[in-house]
Design a protein around this motif. Structure first.
Motif, PDB file in Angstrom:
ATOM      1  N   ARG A  23      36.740  54.980  42.759  1.00  0.00           N
ATOM      2  CA  ARG A  23      36.226  53.613  42.860  1.00  0.00           C
ATOM      3  C   ARG A  23      36.074  52.971  41.480  1.00  0.00           C
ATOM      4  N   ARG A  32      34.036  48.117  42.011  1.00  0.00           N
ATOM      5  CA  ARG A  32      34.775  46.969  42.552  1.00  0.00           C
ATOM      6  C   ARG A  32      33.808  46.095  43.342  1.00  0.00           C
ATOM      7  N   CYS A  42      42.436  43.289  45.232  1.00  0.00           N
ATOM      8  CA  CYS A  42      42.195  44.282  44.176  1.00  0.00           C
ATOM      9  C   CYS A  42      42.831  45.622  44.538  1.00  0.00           C
ATOM     10  N   ARG A  43      42.734  45.984  45.811  1.00  0.00           N
ATOM     11  CA  ARG A  43      43.353  47.242  46.250  1.00  0.00           C
ATOM     12  C   ARG A  43      44.862  47.192  46.037  1.00  0.00           C
ATOM     13  N   ASP A  46      45.692  47.573  42.415  1.00  0.00           N
ATOM     14  CA  ASP A  46      45.497  48.976  42.045  1.00  0.00           C
ATOM     15  C   ASP A  46      46.718  49.806  42.438  1.00  0.00           C
ATOM     16  N   PRO A 211      36.662  43.574  38.459  1.00  0.00           N
ATOM     17  CA  PRO A 211      36.648  44.661  39.434  1.00  0.00           C
ATOM     18  C   PRO A 211      37.773  45.653  39.181  1.00  0.00           C
ATOM     19  N   ASP A 212      37.563  46.901  39.573  1.00  0.00           N
ATOM     20  CA  ASP A 212      38.604  47.915  39.503  1.00  0.00           C
ATOM     21  C   ASP A 212      39.857  47.397  40.213  1.00  0.00           C
ATOM     22  N   GLY A 290      32.527  41.161  39.015  1.00  0.00           N
ATOM     23  CA  GLY A 290      33.155  42.239  39.758  1.00  0.00           C
ATOM     24  C   GLY A 290      32.919  43.637  39.271  1.00  0.00           C
ATOM     25  N   CYS A 291      32.117  43.827  38.209  1.00  0.00           N
ATOM     26  CA  CYS A 291      31.884  45.187  37.736  1.00  0.00           C
ATOM     27  C   CYS A 291      30.428  45.390  37.329  1.00  0.00           C
TER      28      CYS A 291
END
Length: 401
Positions: A23, A32, A42-43, A46, A211-212, A290-291
């Motif tokens: 994560r 995230r 975001c997914r 990634d 975010p991630d 986002g983080c």
């Protein structure tokens, strides 16, 4: 001003600056924290980044663009006269000599290639000093993409040259009039815009925030700085590794990229923040953009306004990996005032014929101060990333000098 945070011994080696944990976590930081409408986007970023980064064809295409368009590798320049005056051996990693004038182009070319791989036709970006915006506009023009850049109204006023450059390259520059009208608010507006544009647009975040997978992805695209510098130091220095590796930190992408090349060595890593925007040195645990990381906050947990004469450091926090490096004691984070940064910019210009960006001048200001007060022992070798050139700051400096 003396910095409270001191070195911890021994400096830990290895196990840092690799892939984040599940994560997107760097210790207790990262993650995230995205609105539901962005979780899937975001997914997808990634998954696509992991596939691309493992693809020799993608890596080769990026390496070629960095060479023939951005001008890599950038040189390692000995600062001879300044070194003699300070009593240390100072070397400058010259990111100011890249096309567009800063390290930002490294990350943007990577993300722009990723966007085309994903079938996206438009880049969304935020910018403070304008360098990331210029790099985004440049990459978009090169690859036939559209670009929309969000920029705080206050930064538009003080970075008029870069605003003109973005528009000349074909980008739409959207003024942000809310909040402090600087980088924090530009980032918020860009993320809000992305919510309704995930189908055809890629959000090209300019720093190791968000975010991630953004903090990790941006660091990997900037790792070229540290990897190049590591090889150059091996050829230039008797010890092969400098005693200190120094870079300015706002969100922290140029520092993260530089540190990544030396994380497994005995070199001491130093991130230099603006005194009015010191997330790593003085921030509290919180969530923004986002983080989970360290941010300037009031007693009620509300994000407070940052200040720096350097628009690129005018951010109230720091990337999550920097927060983690601070906790590990692997990197030390210090602060520099506006006046010190301006003085350092003038000194570099007159000693070495290089006018640095005010962001980079913060890193040099700490080197000058630390050499004077003994924090840098005489004879130390110091690698400093000169993250950008000072053209954009000439009007600011003209008013002050």
């Amino acid at each position: 001003m003396r910095d409270v945070l001191q070195w911890r011994e021994p400096v830990p080696l290895g196990g840092t600056m690799g892939e984040p944990r599940a994560r997107g976590r760097f210790g207790e930081y990262g993650g995230r924290y995205a609105p539901e409408s962005l979780v899937e986007a975001c997914r997808e970023v990634d998954e696509e980044f992991r596939e691309a980064w493992a693809d020799p064809g993608f890596r080769g295409a990026l390496a070629r663009l960095l060479a023939v368009h951005a001008g890599r590798p950038t040189p390692l320049t000995p600062a001879g006269r300044l070194s003699e005056a300070l009593g240390v051996r100072l070397y400058l990693k010259r990111e100011d000599l890249t096309h567009t004038g800063s390290h930002k182009i490294n990350n943007v070319l990577g993300q722009a290639l990723l966007a085309t791989r994903m079938g996206r036709r438009r880049l969304i970006a935020e910018t403070g000093a304008g360098q990331h915006g210029v790099a985004t506009a440049t990459a978009a023009a090169l690859l036939g993409l559209e670009a929309t850049v969000f920029m705080g109204e206050r930064d538009i006023e003080r970075q008029a040259l870069n605003v003109f450059r973005m528009r000349m390259l074909g980008a739409e520059v959207v003024p942000v009039t809310t909040g402090s009208r600087t980088l924090k608010d530009a980032t918020s507006e860009a993320m809000r815009h992305w919510v309704g544009a995930t189908g055809d647009s890629h959000y090209c975040i300019g720093s190791v925030i968000g975010p991630d997978p953004y903090p990790w992805m941006v660091r990997e695209f900037q790792r070229v700085i540290g990897d190049e510098a590591r090889g150059q130091c091996a050829a230039e220095l008797r010890t092969g590794v400098p005693d200190y590796v120094v870079a300015c930190v706002g969100g922290g992408s140029n520092a993260a990229g530089t540190f990544a090349g030396f994380a497994d060595t005995p070199a001491r890593l130093v991130g230099v923040e603006a005194a009015g925007g010191a997330g790593a040195a003085r921030g509290r645990l919180g969530v923004l953009h986002g983080c989970r990381s360290l941010f300037l906050q009031d007693d009620d947990g509300q994000i407070t306004q940052a200040h720096s004469i350097a628009a690129g450091l005018d951010y109230p926090g720091v990337g999550p990996e920097h927060a983690h490096l601070r906790d590990l004691g692997r990197a030390r984070y210090v602060t520099v005032t506006d006046d010190e940064a301006v003085g350092a910019a003038v000194r570099l210009a007159r000693a070495e014929g290089i006018v640095p960006a005010l962001e980079s001048a913060h890193a040099l200001a700490w080197v000058i101060r630390a050499a004077g007060d003994g924090d840098l022992p005489a004879g130390s070798t110091v690698l400093m990333t000169l993250s950008g050139r000072g053209d954009k700051d000439v009007s600011t400096l003209k008013e002050l000098l």
